[in-house]
Motif scaffolding. Sequence first.
Motif, PDB file in Angstrom:
ATOM      1  N   GLY A  67      43.544  31.505  48.067  1.00 31.09           N
ATOM      2  CA  GLY A  67      42.432  30.604  47.782  1.00 31.09           C
ATOM      3  C   GLY A  67      41.154  31.173  48.371  1.00 31.09           C
ATOM      4  N   VAL A  68      40.176  30.310  48.550  1.00 32.24           N
ATOM      5  CA  VAL A  68      38.928  30.691  49.226  1.00 32.24           C
ATOM      6  C   VAL A  68      38.528  29.523  50.125  1.00 32.24           C
ATOM      7  CG1 VAL A  68      36.503  31.323  48.966  1.00 32.24           C
ATOM      8  CG2 VAL A  68      38.186  32.167  47.325  1.00 32.24           C
ATOM      9  N   GLY A 118      45.298  30.086  42.109  1.00 31.68           N
ATOM     10  CA  GLY A 118      44.286  30.955  42.680  1.00 31.68           C
ATOM     11  C   GLY A 118      43.153  31.286  41.730  1.00 31.68           C
ATOM     12  N   TYR A 119      42.224  32.080  42.241  1.00 31.84           N
ATOM     13  CA  TYR A 119      41.028  32.471  41.489  1.00 31.84           C
ATOM     14  C   TYR A 119      41.344  33.633  40.553  1.00 31.84           C
ATOM     15  CZ  TYR A 119      38.254  29.471  44.523  1.00 31.84           C
ATOM     16  OH  TYR A 119      37.722  28.380  45.168  1.00 31.84           O
ATOM     17  N   PHE A 120      40.495  33.773  39.519  1.00 31.54           N
ATOM     18  CA  PHE A 120      40.686  34.844  38.541  1.00 31.54           C
ATOM     19  C   PHE A 120      39.360  35.169  37.885  1.00 31.54           C
ATOM     20  CE2 PHE A 120      41.159  30.859  36.352  1.00 31.54           C
ATOM     21  CZ  PHE A 120      40.555  31.051  35.114  1.00 31.54           C
ATOM     22  N   ASP A 121      39.304  36.329  37.236  1.00 27.74           N
ATOM     23  CA  ASP A 121      38.111  36.767  36.513  1.00 27.74           C
ATOM     24  C   ASP A 121      38.039  36.024  35.183  1.00 27.74           C
ATOM     25  OD1 ASP A 121      36.358  38.317  34.729  1.00 27.74           O
ATOM     26  OD2 ASP A 121      36.342  39.804  36.343  1.00 27.74           O
ATOM     27  N   ILE A 161      44.246  24.822  52.465  1.00 27.57           N
ATOM     28  CA  ILE A 161      43.295  25.806  51.930  1.00 27.57           C
ATOM     29  C   ILE A 161      42.743  25.283  50.606  1.00 27.57           C
ATOM     30  CG2 ILE A 161      44.573  27.696  53.012  1.00 27.57           C
ATOM     31  CD1 ILE A 161      45.376  28.561  50.094  1.00 27.57           C
ATOM     32  N   ASN A 162      41.575  25.774  50.252  1.00 28.46           N
ATOM     33  CA  ASN A 162      40.927  25.410  48.991  1.00 28.46           C
ATOM     34  C   ASN A 162      41.361  26.368  47.890  1.00 28.46           C
ATOM     35  OD1 ASN A 162      38.750  24.137  47.305  1.00 28.46           O
ATOM     36  ND2 ASN A 162      37.967  26.238  47.384  1.00 28.46           N
ATOM     37  N   LEU A 163      41.802  25.826  46.766  1.00 32.04           N
ATOM     38  CA  LEU A 163      42.163  26.633  45.606  1.00 32.04           C
ATOM     39  C   LEU A 163      41.034  26.583  44.579  1.00 32.04           C
ATOM     40  CD1 LEU A 163      45.922  25.576  45.237  1.00 32.04           C
ATOM     41  CD2 LEU A 163      45.014  27.684  46.261  1.00 32.04           C
ATOM     42  N   THR A 186      35.178  36.695  45.994  1.00 33.17           N
ATOM     43  CA  THR A 186      36.300  36.156  45.211  1.00 33.17           C
ATOM     44  C   THR A 186      35.835  35.005  44.329  1.00 33.17           C
ATOM     45  OG1 THR A 186      37.801  36.792  46.996  1.00 33.17           O
ATOM     46  CG2 THR A 186      38.633  35.221  45.383  1.00 33.17           C
ATOM     47  N   GLN A 187      34.847  34.236  44.821  1.00 28.11           N
ATOM     48  CA  GLN A 187      34.310  33.131  44.026  1.00 28.11           C
ATOM     49  C   GLN A 187      33.039  33.592  43.322  1.00 28.11           C
ATOM     50  OE1 GLN A 187      31.250  31.433  44.816  1.00 28.11           O
ATOM     51  NE2 GLN A 187      30.885  33.003  46.397  1.00 28.11           N
TER      52      GLN A 187
END
Length: 382
Positions: free
Chosen positions: A93-94, A31-34, A175-177, A116-117
Amino acid sequence: GAGPEGCRSRTRATVEETARLGKCLVAQNGGYFDMDTGECFGNVVSNGRLVQTSRGLQNAQFGIRQDGTLVFGYLSEEEVLAKENPFVQLVSGVVWLLRDGEVYVNQSRELECSKTQTTGTFDIFINTMSARTAVGHDKEGRLVLVHVDGQTDGRGLNLWEMANFLKEHGVINAINLDGGGSATLVLNGTLANYPSDHCQPDPMWRCPRQISTIVCIHEPLCHPLDCGGHGRCVLGKCQCSGAYWSGAACDILDCGPSNCTRHGTCTETGCLCDAGWTGPNCSTAAPCLLKAGQNSELIFTQKTWMGITSILVVLLLLSAIGNATLLFCRSAGRQNHSKYAYQPLEEMNGESTHTYSAAAWKNTGDAAEERDSDQTETIELV
């Protein structure tokens, strides 16, 4: 899965490092992160442990429930926290790329949280050519992991192209990661893609990015993971080492049907027999304990033992009396030896000498005054 400490401590590691810890056969970023703080975005459940929720923010999800069901799409917080058939794995994901075999990018743009992105506006994010990572399943329910190498704004796929590519290859839901510099593929513990991030401090080379979560495909786990230290985990089952460890967790010592009978203890090297017992199962008595018959007395009967014991008691008493007598005699001898008398040396050596022993000299009072004052006396210690 996450890095060594995961999202809670906001630590990051490369996919390769984390894949080794998880013994992953196949692994890719999750997943996404800062990028600045390492904070994970969205829902995260790892091996049945809820790490965090999205706190109401809506993005595409991929999860596995306790009964093995694969879940793709959008989830409410109540569904994430449900106790009945809970999630054992969950990552955000997004953009929901494919829904029921159809491209779902346009609908995702309307429904999902764009913050998120960090690529830019949602439209820029969707249309940017870059390295891509996705997770989905085919019509037979098989999990599909997809990785596309690329360089942001230079090569790779945009999300429309990614969705169509998956559809062409029979993927039903996907889903897109996280992609771009985070996109990483590791096979059997080895980096298998060309990263897009430049290395530091030498930008001539490309290096994989440290990320917060990964998707890991591994063999089924054993419980406990190390099989209690008495075996190894193979396809979710413990194969116990040695001849005597058994049980699903290799935590039971078993030395055979009789299990060392009542005369021994089962150990990891076999039966440890009590004194006087031998044999693989401690079922054979030593020769001195063998019985003449099923109900007969032992070779040394009770009467024999009583006689032997009585003789030993008598011998012990005699020994004690003898030692006491010897001690008394020695004490009396010391007292007699301490009584001795002084004897003049004249009686022993005659009148020819005027040499006296200090230890044997006796003062005779007036007789000493009658001696010639000119006579020399010599006293020597003998």
